[in-house]
Write a protein that holds these residues in place. Structure first.
Motif: not given
Ligand SMILES: Cc1ncc(C[n+]2csc(CCOP(=O)(O)OP(=O)(O)O)c2C)c(N)n1
Ligand code: SF4
Ligand SMILES: [Mg+2]
Length: 303
Positions: A18-25, A189-203
């Motif tokens: 999502g970050i990649l796509r948003a940045e390209e756009m 600065v833009i903080e992006v909440l970036q789920p990591c489905p592989t290692y962060n099973d909480v957020n």
């Protein structure tokens, strides 16, 4: 410039897409000439972003924790470039925290995007500095014993003049934030909440979807400093708001102030032709002869 095709090895569902796509756009919609764009990253899953961009930008995949230092050198030596830095949370506010803080006080005109996934994803999911105390993600043998840092509270305190938060699964909203950050004159600065489905099973996506809301859903929210006198009160309101991170998590622009001179403006005070005759176009020579003697070169070029 030669670009080789690269296989994208991010995991399915990773917020980095999502970050990649948003940045390209954002870069496309701003109409910045690709040869004027430099995307700088450190080491981490986030650090792979310059390789995957579908725009022929220049990418610099640097050392873990040092991307802001590289970006500072790139922008200061060639202020005509548009420089965007993508940092992981470990990369940007762990090992790279010193550079993160000092960029704010310089107010160099670049944009930093922090991929906040709460973990050191590339190295298999250890706790990053943004993971809360008591949280146990799946790679941790016990719950995290340390408190989290709030990247945006630190950014405000350090002097960043554009401070915002986006969400990797809300691409259109994130794209608009990135456009605003890039257009802003000063350190953004833009903080992006970036789920990591592989290692962060909480957020997870489900966890964030229940909590995120937009600051501008409140029509009275106005983070932009329009008169210098209102900088203090807008700053204080922003600081209160970035601390809200729990059952509710605000997204959007917290603070924007273009009254602070940029690093480039400050250099120009000392070097009046800095913007036309910046270091990147100056020949590396003394008296017409190329040299590698840095100390003599600095003496010869000093104004
Ligand atoms: C100086 C240095 N220290 C440690 C490492 C090992 N290392 C590589 S990536 C990484 C953590 C990445 O986490 P983060 O910055 O949050 O990025 P993510 O993978 O989560 O996007 C670490 C510790 C390194 N490459 N260089
Ligand atoms: S480990 Fe996490 S951050 Fe890295 S690519 Fe996979 S989902 Fe994304
Ligand atoms: Mg991380």
């Amino acid at each position: 410039m030669e670009r080789k095709p690269v296989f994208n090895d991010w995991c399915p569902g990773c917020g980095n897409f999502g970050i990649l796509r948003a940045e390209e756009m954002a870069l496309r919609e701003l109409g910045v000439e690709p040869k004027k764009i430099v995307v700088v990253s450190g080491i981490g899953c986030s650090g792979k972003i310059p390789h995957f961009m579908d725009i022929p930008i220049s990418g610099v995949h640097t050392l873990h924790g040092r991307s802001i230092a590289f970006a500072t050198g790139i922008k200061a030596s060639n202020p005509s470039l548009e420089v965007v830095v993508n940092v992981g949370d470990g990369d940007g506010v762990g090992i790279g925290m010193g550079h993160f803080v000092h960029l704010g006080r310089r107010n160099l005109d670049i944009t930093v995007i922090v991929h906040n996934n709460g973990v050191y994803a590339l190295t298999k999911g250890q706790a990053s500095p943004t993971l809360g105390r008591g949280v146990k993600t799946k790679s941790l043998p016990r719950p995290n014993i340390n408190d989290a840092v709030n990247p945006l509270a630190i950014a405000l305190a350090a002097g960043y003049t554009f401070v915002a938060r986006g969400y990797a699964y809300d691409i259109v909203h994130l794209k608009e934030l990135i456009k605003k950050g890039i257009r802003h004159k000063g350190s953004a600065v833009i903080e992006v909440l970036q789920p990591c489905p592989t290692y962060n099973d909480v957020n997870t996506k489900e966890w964030y979807d229940k909590r995120v809301y937009k600051l501008d859903s409140d029509p009275t929210w106005d983070p932009v400093v329009k008169r210098e006198e209102e900088a203090k009160s807008k700053f204080e309101k922003a600081m209160m708001r970035v601390m809200e991170f729990g059952d509710k998590i605000p997204l959007g622009v917290f603070y924007q102030n273009e009254f602070v001179p940029t690093f480039e403006d400050r250099l120009e005070q000392n070097i009046p032709n800095y913007r036309e005759y910046y270091p990147a176009i100056q020949p590396i020579e003394i008296g017409g002869i190329a040299t590698t003697k840095i100390s003599e070169l600095i003496k010869a070029k000093r104004v």
